[in-house]
Scaffold this motif. Sequence first.
Motif, PDB file in Angstrom:
ATOM      1  N   PHE A   1       0.815  -1.199   0.000  1.00 35.47           N
ATOM      2  CA  PHE A   1       0.000   0.000   0.000  1.00 35.47           C
ATOM      3  C   PHE A   1       0.859   1.263   0.000  1.00 35.47           C
ATOM      4  O   PHE A   1       0.502   2.258  -0.632  1.00 35.47           O
ATOM      5  N   ILE A   2       1.996   1.250   0.711  1.00 33.03           N
ATOM      6  CA  ILE A   2       2.829   2.449   0.805  1.00 33.03           C
ATOM      7  C   ILE A   2       4.086   2.401  -0.057  1.00 33.03           C
ATOM      8  O   ILE A   2       4.850   3.361  -0.085  1.00 33.03           O
ATOM      9  N   SER A   3       4.309   1.317  -0.774  1.00 33.72           N
ATOM     10  CA  SER A   3       5.560   1.174  -1.531  1.00 33.72           C
ATOM     11  C   SER A   3       5.733   2.243  -2.603  1.00 33.72           C
ATOM     12  O   SER A   3       6.858   2.612  -2.929  1.00 33.72           O
ATOM     13  N   TRP A   4       4.660   2.766  -3.147  1.00 32.70           N
ATOM     14  CA  TRP A   4       4.748   3.787  -4.190  1.00 32.70           C
ATOM     15  C   TRP A   4       5.455   5.046  -3.706  1.00 32.70           C
ATOM     16  O   TRP A   4       6.059   5.774  -4.497  1.00 32.70           O
ATOM     17  N   ILE A   5       5.400   5.296  -2.395  1.00 34.71           N
ATOM     18  CA  ILE A   5       6.056   6.483  -1.834  1.00 34.71           C
ATOM     19  C   ILE A   5       7.567   6.428  -2.067  1.00 34.71           C
ATOM     20  O   ILE A   5       8.212   7.453  -2.266  1.00 34.71           O
ATOM     21  N   PHE A   6       8.119   5.227  -2.064  1.00 36.87           N
ATOM     22  CA  PHE A   6       9.562   5.057  -2.174  1.00 36.87           C
ATOM     23  C   PHE A   6      10.052   4.841  -3.604  1.00 36.87           C
ATOM     24  O   PHE A   6      11.252   4.728  -3.832  1.00 36.87           O
ATOM     25  N   THR A   7       9.149   4.812  -4.569  1.00 29.67           N
ATOM     26  CA  THR A   7       9.551   4.603  -5.965  1.00 29.67           C
ATOM     27  C   THR A   7      10.537   5.665  -6.454  1.00 29.67           C
ATOM     28  O   THR A   7      11.527   5.319  -7.102  1.00 29.67           O
ATOM     29  N   PRO A   8      10.340   6.966  -6.154  1.00 31.29           N
ATOM     30  CA  PRO A   8      11.329   7.956  -6.604  1.00 31.29           C
ATOM     31  C   PRO A   8      12.705   7.784  -5.955  1.00 31.29           C
ATOM     32  O   PRO A   8      13.691   8.342  -6.422  1.00 31.29           O
TER      33      PRO A   8
ATOM     34  N   GLY B   1      14.042   4.759  -5.602  1.00 32.27           N
ATOM     35  CA  GLY B   1      14.635   3.587  -6.215  1.00 32.27           C
ATOM     36  C   GLY B   1      14.294   2.271  -5.559  1.00 32.27           C
ATOM     37  O   GLY B   1      14.707   1.224  -6.029  1.00 32.27           O
ATOM     38  N   PHE B   2      13.552   2.294  -4.463  1.00 29.59           N
ATOM     39  CA  PHE B   2      13.195   1.031  -3.813  1.00 29.59           C
ATOM     40  C   PHE B   2      11.695   0.968  -3.549  1.00 29.59           C
ATOM     41  O   PHE B   2      11.246   0.804  -2.439  1.00 29.59           O
ATOM     42  N   GLY B   3      10.922   1.045  -4.621  1.00 34.12           N
ATOM     43  CA  GLY B   3       9.473   1.067  -4.513  1.00 34.12           C
ATOM     44  C   GLY B   3       8.839  -0.306  -4.556  1.00 34.12           C
ATOM     45  O   GLY B   3       7.891  -0.527  -5.292  1.00 34.12           O
ATOM     46  N   ASN B   4       9.359  -1.254  -3.771  1.00 31.47           N
ATOM     47  CA  ASN B   4       8.729  -2.576  -3.696  1.00 31.47           C
ATOM     48  C   ASN B   4       8.244  -2.813  -2.267  1.00 31.47           C
ATOM     49  O   ASN B   4       8.678  -2.139  -1.330  1.00 31.47           O
ATOM     50  N   TRP B   5       7.355  -3.749  -2.100  1.00 28.32           N
ATOM     51  CA  TRP B   5       6.729  -3.944  -0.789  1.00 28.32           C
ATOM     52  C   TRP B   5       7.735  -4.433   0.245  1.00 28.32           C
ATOM     53  O   TRP B   5       7.619  -4.119   1.432  1.00 28.32           O
ATOM     54  N   GLN B   6       8.737  -5.195  -0.177  1.00 32.01           N
ATOM     55  CA  GLN B   6       9.717  -5.722   0.768  1.00 32.01           C
ATOM     56  C   GLN B   6      10.515  -4.595   1.419  1.00 32.01           C
ATOM     57  O   GLN B   6      10.734  -4.592   2.632  1.00 32.01           O
ATOM     58  N   SER B   7      10.938  -3.641   0.618  1.00 27.38           N
ATOM     59  CA  SER B   7      11.700  -2.502   1.150  1.00 27.38           C
ATOM     60  C   SER B   7      10.829  -1.633   2.042  1.00 27.38           C
ATOM     61  O   SER B   7      11.299  -1.120   3.067  1.00 27.38           O
ATOM     62  N   ALA B   8       9.569  -1.455   1.659  1.00 25.42           N
ATOM     63  CA  ALA B   8       8.661  -0.658   2.485  1.00 25.42           C
ATOM     64  C   ALA B   8       8.433  -1.322   3.842  1.00 25.42           C
ATOM     65  O   ALA B   8       8.449  -0.650   4.883  1.00 25.42           O
ATOM     66  N   VAL B   9       8.261  -2.621   3.841  1.00 26.08           N
ATOM     67  CA  VAL B   9       8.083  -3.348   5.106  1.00 26.08           C
ATOM     68  C   VAL B   9       9.349  -3.257   5.957  1.00 26.08           C
ATOM     69  O   VAL B   9       9.278  -3.056   7.166  1.00 26.08           O
ATOM     70  N   ALA B  10      10.498  -3.388   5.325  1.00 26.19           N
ATOM     71  CA  ALA B  10      11.759  -3.290   6.065  1.00 26.19           C
ATOM     72  C   ALA B  10      11.910  -1.910   6.690  1.00 26.19           C
ATOM     73  O   ALA B  10      12.369  -1.785   7.835  1.00 26.19           O
ATOM     74  N   THR B  11      11.510  -0.876   5.975  1.00 24.39           N
ATOM     75  CA  THR B  11      11.580   0.483   6.513  1.00 24.39           C
ATOM     76  C   THR B  11      10.649   0.639   7.710  1.00 24.39           C
ATOM     77  O   THR B  11      11.010   1.266   8.709  1.00 24.39           O
ATOM     78  N   ILE B  12       9.467   0.060   7.623  1.00 25.89           N
ATOM     79  CA  ILE B  12       8.521   0.133   8.749  1.00 25.89           C
ATOM     80  C   ILE B  12       9.071  -0.605   9.963  1.00 25.89           C
ATOM     81  O   ILE B  12       8.996  -0.103  11.092  1.00 25.89           O
ATOM     82  N   THR B  13       9.632  -1.782   9.756  1.00 20.22           N
ATOM     83  CA  THR B  13      10.171  -2.531  10.899  1.00 20.22           C
ATOM     84  C   THR B  13      11.391  -1.832  11.494  1.00 20.22           C
ATOM     85  O   THR B  13      11.736  -2.072  12.645  1.00 20.22           O
TER      86      THR B  13
ATOM     87  N   MET C   1      22.050   2.278  -2.167  1.00 16.79           N
ATOM     88  CA  MET C   1      22.598   3.452  -1.508  1.00 16.79           C
ATOM     89  C   MET C   1      21.485   4.369  -1.024  1.00 16.79           C
ATOM     90  O   MET C   1      21.523   4.871   0.096  1.00 16.79           O
ATOM     91  N   SER C   2      20.480   4.572  -1.849  1.00 21.28           N
ATOM     92  CA  SER C   2      19.342   5.406  -1.475  1.00 21.28           C
ATOM     93  C   SER C   2      18.601   4.811  -0.276  1.00 21.28           C
ATOM     94  O   SER C   2      18.215   5.521   0.653  1.00 21.28           O
ATOM     95  N   PHE C   3      18.399   3.495  -0.302  1.00 24.13           N
ATOM     96  CA  PHE C   3      17.718   2.797   0.801  1.00 24.13           C
ATOM     97  C   PHE C   3      18.486   2.985   2.112  1.00 24.13           C
ATOM     98  O   PHE C   3      17.892   3.289   3.151  1.00 24.13           O
TER      99      PHE C   3
END
Length: 145
Positions: free
Chosen positions: A4-11, A13-25, A52-54
């Motif tokens: 649901f929130i992965s689109w926020i991180f697309t600009p 370079g890491f707009g996938n659900w796995q990266s979004a979940v990792a950021t939340i945790t 690098m961006s992540f």
Amino acid sequence: IGGFISWIFTPLGFGNWQSAVATITGLIAKENIVATLDVTMGVSLFTKQSAMSFLIFNLLCAPCFAAIGAIKREMNNWKWTAFAIGYQTVFAYVIAFIVYQFNVAFIGNVNVLGVIIATIALLVLVYMIVKPDFTKIVKKFKKAK
């Protein structure tokens, strides 16, 4: 939630659900980011630029809940605490955005709009660092009269 929130991180370079979940945790504890990535995907979906961006985003964004509690205790006000956390997160987003857009442009995958926005953001940040302190200028002007 990650999808649901992965689109926020697309600009960034890491707009996938796995990266979004990792950021939340990472709000629980920053070391949870690594464990979450290991469980959900490993590091195979990152390019050098998106990795690098992540890293930059997660290192500069809001700290873990324990640190947020300490900030709240020191500031003694939820409004200022929310402002501090919001400021850190926006700052992290802008820096990660600038780094990612310039890195991708450097290797030849130019996103013209992204580079323009990143350049404007960089110029604003540089201006904020070097701008004159107008209160000192006004005080000097009043003394001169």
